[in-house]
Enzyme design. Structure first.
Site, mmCIF file in Angstrom:
data_model
loop_
_atom_site.group_PDB
_atom_site.id
_atom_site.type_symbol
_atom_site.label_atom_id
_atom_site.label_comp_id
_atom_site.label_asym_id
_atom_site.label_seq_id
_atom_site.Cartn_x
_atom_site.Cartn_y
_atom_site.Cartn_z
ATOM 1 N N LYS A 36 39.255 -22.087 18.004
ATOM 2 C CA LYS A 36 40.106 -22.723 19.009
ATOM 3 C C LYS A 36 41.565 -22.381 18.776
ATOM 4 O O LYS A 36 42.364 -22.374 19.714
ATOM 5 C CB LYS A 36 39.898 -24.238 18.987
ATOM 6 C CG LYS A 36 38.528 -24.669 19.495
ATOM 7 C CD LYS A 36 38.391 -26.185 19.532
ATOM 8 C CE LYS A 36 37.029 -26.591 20.069
ATOM 9 N NZ LYS A 36 36.853 -28.068 20.118
ATOM 10 N N GLY A 180 35.993 -15.330 -9.359
ATOM 11 C CA GLY A 180 36.907 -14.451 -8.644
ATOM 12 C C GLY A 180 38.155 -15.201 -8.211
ATOM 13 O O GLY A 180 38.448 -16.303 -8.687
ATOM 14 N N ILE A 182 39.104 -16.766 -5.346
ATOM 15 C CA ILE A 182 38.947 -18.076 -4.710
ATOM 16 C C ILE A 182 38.530 -19.122 -5.741
ATOM 17 O O ILE A 182 39.090 -20.228 -5.795
ATOM 18 C CB ILE A 182 37.924 -17.994 -3.561
ATOM 19 C CG1 ILE A 182 38.455 -17.085 -2.449
ATOM 20 C CG2 ILE A 182 37.618 -19.389 -3.003
ATOM 21 C CD1 ILE A 182 37.428 -16.772 -1.377
ATOM 22 N N SER A 267 31.605 -19.865 -4.745
ATOM 23 C CA SER A 267 32.638 -18.864 -4.441
ATOM 24 C C SER A 267 32.217 -17.527 -5.036
ATOM 25 O O SER A 267 32.883 -16.970 -5.904
ATOM 26 C CB SER A 267 33.997 -19.300 -4.990
ATOM 27 O OG SER A 267 33.944 -19.486 -6.385
ATOM 28 N N HIS A 443 70.259 -12.717 -16.072
ATOM 29 C CA HIS A 443 69.949 -13.577 -17.215
ATOM 30 C C HIS A 443 70.551 -14.959 -16.986
ATOM 31 O O HIS A 443 71.705 -15.061 -16.587
ATOM 32 C CB HIS A 443 70.518 -12.984 -18.495
ATOM 33 C CG HIS A 443 70.345 -13.875 -19.696
ATOM 34 N ND1 HIS A 443 69.131 -14.005 -20.338
ATOM 35 C CD2 HIS A 443 71.223 -14.700 -20.336
ATOM 36 C CE1 HIS A 443 69.269 -14.851 -21.340
ATOM 37 N NE2 HIS A 443 70.530 -15.287 -21.359
#
Length: 464
Positions: A36, A180, A182, A267, A443
């Site tokens: 949508k 991995g 994810i 995952s 720095h």
């Protein structure tokens, strides 16, 4: 039947970026998307909502350190409803911005399921049915979470990255199947939220496509946060109880063990979405599900192109967008330069973060053999890391010996996903080790570890 110069199936970062570039070059363009709201997985279920959670979890974890730096803040708790509202509001705002952008560019956008046919026609089934004819068709349908057929996903106990985004409580124990990108991002998020996280990975190491020293460094950092890792281990069975999961694990030597978890995230990768394009019978790569394309993303069927997760080159939103731009310029008659995939940066938003551009040491040795040199430098040796109490991290630089050109940089630490853009430019212009070691870095800054590493490799280190 409506006619277009270009029809794009999929409104993710590959599809909508290609559309905007194409219409700017004078091509009448339409996008068809099943969602949508445009934006694809990245905006709706991936990059954006997960990074909202990453940001919140990092801020929450920092509260543990307040007492050590002189800040007194009592009774800091998580408001899950507010977290979800924040995540959803960011996604909603970007969705509105994208819809306005597409409309402003005068790109047609219709919502529905697309059936793509070899005669370059597309039948769309949605709130209303449409038929479209186009000179060129770009397939940018993206990917979905890979789930074994025997595992029944639900919204509370056994989840993919889609379902876990809408969590209603913080699980006391969370198993993540897959080490991995994810999996590691969600491990970092929920560990910071207070879950006891266990990660199981079938391969010998987490993040196997990253440099081994970097992935090992992240594992050490997350182990200190009490995340448990089982590598070289497979999930052999999952049984649902009323409010938990009983999971069986198997090691390569055949030994097995079991444990119970309040929630589990699957995952184990993503698989391309081929719905609606099956009738094209496009050639795939080496018996994989990814569509085979040439350097300008044309498929085995003339006039049909594909980018993004469908072709399995980067798995990255910005990679898909870059592919979409090259594609659009090619069909518009320009002469774009093919992408150099070694110069596309990758980012992992764990805490600490990981970022890389160019080759890992393993890949560099495959290409150059022993004609490479590597150098590392720890973030904890940098003053700014002590100031910010962000000492977990390192840089690894890889050069080829003949010209001392930089061919790979891997970083782990705070804010390295922001640093990597500059080093990507450095690789694009073929910077050498001398270019790096002669550059003055600010720095104190976290980026000084890159300067220190380059100076050390150039045999002129001050602090090394």
């Amino acid at each position: 039947m409506k006619s277009y110069d270009l029809a794009i199936v999929g409104a993710g970062p590959g599809g909508y970026v290609a559309a905007i570039r194409a219409i700017s070059l004078g091509l009448k363009t339409i996008i068809i998307d099943r969602d949508k709201s445009p934006g694809g997985t990245c905006l709706n279920r991936g990059c954006i909502p997960t990074k909202v959670l990453c940001h919140i979890s990092e801020r929450y974890r920092e509260t543990d350190e307040y007492k050590n730096i002189g800040i007194v803040a009592n009774d800091i708790t998580l408001d899950i409803e507010a977290i979800q509202n924040r995540k959803n509001s960011v996604v909603s705002q970007l969705q509105k911005n994208l819809i306005q952008l597409i409309s402003k560019k005068k790109i047609d956008l219709i919502q529905g399921e697309a059936e793509v046919l070899k005669d370059k026609s597309i039948n769309v089934k949605g709130e209303s049915s449409d038929s479209i004819k186009s000179k060129y068709i770009l397939l940018a349908t993206g990917s979905r979470s890979a789930v074994p057929a025997s595992w029944e996903v639900d919204s509370d106990i056994l989840m993919t990255s889609d379902e876990i985004l809408n969590f209603k409580k913080i699980p006391k124990t969370l198993l993540i199947i897959g080490g991995g990108v994810i999996g590691m991002e969600f491990a970092s998020i929920f560990s910071s939220f207070g879950s006891l996280v266990t990660v199981v990975e079938a391969l010998p190491s987490i993040l196997p496509i990253e440099d081994q020293e970097i992935s090992s460094g992240l594992k050490r950092a997350l182990t200190k946060r009490k995340i448990v890792f089982y590598t070289d281990t497979k999930v052999s069975d999952i049984k649902k109880n009323r409010s938990s999961l009983q999971v069986s694990f198997t090691k390569p030597d055949g030994k097995s063990f079991e444990d119970n978890f309040e929630a589990t995230l699957i995952s184990i990768g993503r698989t391309p979405v081929l719905d609606g394009i099956e009738k094209l019978n496009l050639e795939t790569k080496n018996n994989e599900p990814y569509i085979k394309v040439n350097e300008f993303y044309e498929t085995s069927l003339p006039g049909f192109y594909a980018v993004g997760d469908l072709i399995g080159k980067t798995g990255l939103a910005h990679g898909a967008s870059a592919e979409g731009i090259v594609f659009a310029e090619k069909i518009a008659g320009l002469n774009p330069k093919p992408l150099n995939y070694n110069h596309i940066p990758s980012c992992i938003y764990t805490d600490p973060e990981i970022a890389r551009v160019g080759l890992t040491e393993k890949k560099a040795r495959e290409v150059y053999g022993e004609e490479i040199e590597t150098g590392t430098y720890p973030l904890r040796a940098i003053g700014k890391s002590l100031i910010a109490n962000q000492i977990e991290g390192m840089v690894k630089i890889i050069i080829e010996k003949k010209y001392k050109e930089i061919i790979g940089i891997s970083l782990m630490g705070a804010n390295v996903t922001e640093m990597i853009a500059g080093y990507t430019l450095a690789l694009n212009i073929e910077s050498t080790l001398e270019d790096f070691s002669d550059t003055v870095f600010p720095h104190p800054s976290l980026s000084e570890m890159v300067m220190e590493c380059a100076e050390k490799m150039a045999r002129k280190g001050i602090h090394s």
